[in-house]
Design an enzyme around this catalytic site. Structure first.
Site, mmCIF file in Angstrom:
data_model
loop_
_atom_site.group_PDB
_atom_site.id
_atom_site.type_symbol
_atom_site.label_atom_id
_atom_site.label_comp_id
_atom_site.label_asym_id
_atom_site.label_seq_id
_atom_site.Cartn_x
_atom_site.Cartn_y
_atom_site.Cartn_z
ATOM 1 N N HIS A 192 20.379 29.274 69.212
ATOM 2 C CA HIS A 192 21.207 28.218 68.635
ATOM 3 C C HIS A 192 21.334 27.139 69.711
ATOM 4 C CE1 HIS A 192 24.895 26.679 66.400
ATOM 5 N NE2 HIS A 192 24.939 26.031 67.559
ATOM 6 N N ARG A 230 33.115 16.461 64.448
ATOM 7 C CA ARG A 230 34.377 16.581 65.199
ATOM 8 C C ARG A 230 34.079 16.984 66.637
ATOM 9 N NH1 ARG A 230 34.113 22.020 65.908
ATOM 10 N NH2 ARG A 230 33.242 23.191 64.182
HETATM 11 P P1 ADP Z 1 28.625 28.166 59.801
HETATM 12 O O1 ADP Z 1 28.927 26.764 59.409
HETATM 13 O O2 ADP Z 1 29.201 29.170 58.829
HETATM 14 O O3 ADP Z 1 28.939 28.474 61.223
HETATM 15 P P2 ADP Z 1 25.780 27.754 60.403
HETATM 16 O O4 ADP Z 1 24.831 27.181 59.425
HETATM 17 O O5 ADP Z 1 26.233 26.862 61.525
HETATM 18 O O6 ADP Z 1 27.050 28.346 59.598
HETATM 19 O O7 ADP Z 1 25.172 29.056 61.018
HETATM 20 C C1 ADP Z 1 25.914 29.881 61.881
HETATM 21 C C2 ADP Z 1 25.009 30.846 62.613
HETATM 22 O O8 ADP Z 1 24.286 31.673 61.675
HETATM 23 C C3 ADP Z 1 23.929 30.179 63.444
HETATM 24 O O9 ADP Z 1 24.380 29.796 64.726
HETATM 25 C C4 ADP Z 1 22.901 31.295 63.497
HETATM 26 O O10 ADP Z 1 23.306 32.275 64.429
HETATM 27 C C5 ADP Z 1 22.959 31.923 62.119
HETATM 28 N N1 ADP Z 1 21.988 31.290 61.187
HETATM 29 C C6 ADP Z 1 22.186 30.194 60.423
HETATM 30 N N2 ADP Z 1 21.083 29.874 59.706
HETATM 31 C C7 ADP Z 1 20.156 30.808 60.000
HETATM 32 C C8 ADP Z 1 18.777 31.041 59.576
HETATM 33 N N3 ADP Z 1 18.166 30.257 58.690
HETATM 34 N N4 ADP Z 1 18.139 32.109 60.092
HETATM 35 C C9 ADP Z 1 18.728 32.935 60.965
HETATM 36 N N5 ADP Z 1 20.011 32.774 61.412
HETATM 37 C C10 ADP Z 1 20.724 31.727 60.944
#
Ligand code: ADP
Length: 449
Positions: free
Chosen positions: A208, A291
């Site tokens: 990430h 934010r």
């Molecule tokens: P939220 O808004 O609920 O935090 P995100 O879209 O930012 O959701 O995703 C949170 C975490 O979920 C990411 O940091 C990653 O660890 C995991 N994640 C999100 N999308 C994927 C994906 N397509 N494949 C694998 N892991 C994912």
């Protein structure tokens, strides 16, 4: 410049915003629930207003009470911090409708980016690479099956209104799809009042990596580098670092260009973060946070820019006082989120702080509202402190971080300090070799003994 700012938040972030205001000669108004009467942000602010009882729905999420507090005290602007109302477009709009400045982006940008399907579509149009997935929200099971077949299993089901890792489910195989979609919809409905979902390719071992950007009303856009937030538990960040140990100079520059170009095209203003997954040299946009973020101090440490000060200046209509070339990235920074939780079971551990001795010395920053005798209330998020360490190199930063963790004394409640001590002595972490699954696997291994 504003003379008085109301801080619509609590805990360390309310203090953080108060500090920036103080240094700018701006008076502060703290708001608090009845459970936070003795909180440090209330003690330090010039004025404070009680906005309701302990449950956040009746206090920190109470829009009429917060706006009234601003009007009564004569505040000219409201900083929402993170969490609570920070990504609530209605709140931003109401604040502006009352002739107050909202220290953040426009309500329209908050609205668009808050809907993950709309955000993804907007980013595609702005030329940003995204995770392959369904073309917007999916309707019935037939449509979901067709989309999943095209994307290829495993697929990730995500809530359009999602946040905090809620409403996210994996379907490993076609026969799991229907059940996982039902679970995701139910969770999404309960948490966001909206059960629409979309599908994404489930990446196996990504990192990430997110980009901090800052933009003014005059159209200048600058990025403050990336943060690596791969150490997560239940999709929640635990430790963040900048720069990412995984990127080379070329990739870093590419990410900066992708992000700044997109922000320019969007006409976005104020601070924001573009979140990406990074795998095999490719970046895939997942969401934008409109934010200030918990982990912003690591970017401040390596760039020397006070992000909150810039947010306030931008909201007052001032242009950025620097451009991209003026930013001189130096050294390495790591942040540990310290929670009032059992370091092994992660059970929340509110209670009275008996002793409190934060670490100090060169390159050590602690953002926290704790003091001896303070009672951590059970009603809110369990994060009680952030330890941010800066060093000339990643190795120096790591040595300093271990030293600072050793010095940190918090008694009376259990904290995750021991977890951070164990983490920062793992060879995978020391070598920068970890992805978003690493911490979950480590925790599971520890639990199995
Ligand atoms: P939220 O808004 O609920 O935090 P995100 O879209 O930012 O959701 O995703 C949170 C975490 O979920 C990411 O940091 C990653 O660890 C995991 N994640 C999100 N999308 C994927 C994906 N397509 N494949 C694998 N892991 C994912």
């Amino acid at each position: 410049m504003f003379d008085k700012v109301l801080i619509a938040n609590r805990g360390e972030i309310a203090l953080r915003i108060h500090r920036a205001c103080r240094e700018m000669g701006i008076h502060t108004v703290a708001v608090h629930s009845t459970a936070d009467e003795n909180a440090m942000h209330v003690r330090l602010a010039d004025e404070s207003v009680c906005i309701g009882p302990a449950p956040s729905a009746q206090s920190y999420l109470n829009i009429p009470n917060i706006v009234s507090a601003a009007i009564i005290t004569g505040a000219e602007a409201i900083h929402p911090g993170y969490g609570f109302l920070s990504e609530n477009a209605d709140f931003a709009e109401i604040v502006e409708a009352h002739g107050l400045a909202f220290i953040g982006p426009s309500p329209q940008h908050i609205q668009t980016m808050g809907d993950k399907v709309a955000a993804k579509q907007t980013m595609i149009e702005a030329g940003v690479p995204v995770v392959p997935g369904s073309d917007g929200a999916v309707g019935d099971l037939d449509e979901a099956q067709q989309n999943a077949g095209k994307i290829g299993y495993p697929v990730l089901i995500k809530a359009s209104g999602g946040g905090g890792g809620k409403g996210m489910k994996v379907a490993e195989t076609p026969d799991m799809l229907a059940e996982q979609i039902n679970l995701a919809r139910r969770e999404a409905k309960a948490n966001f009042g909206d059960d629409s979902i979309y599908l994404e390719k489930y990446l196996a071992n990504p990192r990430h990596i997110e980009l901090q950007i800052i933009a003014d009303e005059q159209g200048h856009v600058v990025h403050l580098g990336e943060r690596d937030c791969s150490l997560q538990r239940k999709h929640q960040k635990v430790l963040e670092e900048a720069p990412s140990p995984a990127l080379n100079a070329g990739e870093r520059e590419r990410l900066g260009d992708i992000g700044c170009n997109a922000i320019r095209r969007l006409g976005y203003r104020n601070a924001g973060t573009l979140e990406f997954l990074y795998e095999n040299g490719e970046f895939y946009f997942i969401e934008m946070n409109t934010r200030l973020q918990v982990e912003h101090p690591v970017s401040e440490a390596i760039s020397g820019i006070d992000i909150v000060r810039e947010q306030i200046r931008i909201a007052a209509g001032a242009p950025l006082s620097f451009n991209q070339e003026d930013i001189d990235f130096h050294g390495h920074a790591i942040e540990c989120r310290i929670n009032a939780e059992d370091p092994e079971t992660f059970a929340p551990w509110p209670g009275r702080i008996v002793e409190y001795h934060p670490p100090g010395g060169l390159g050590v920053r602690v953002d926290s509202g704790l003091y001896a005798g303070y009672s951590v209330p059970p009603h809110y998020d369990s994060m009680i402190a952030k330890l941010i360490v800066h060093g000339a190199t990643r190795n120096e930063c790591l040595m300093r971080l271990r030293r600072a963790l050793e010095e940190f004394v918090i008694t009376g409640v259990r904290t995750t300090i021991p977890l951070h001590q164990r983490l920062t002595s793992q060879s995978d972490f020391i070598n920068g070799r970890y992805d978003i699954r690493w911490l979950e696997d480590y925790v599971a291994e520890q639990a199995a003994g």
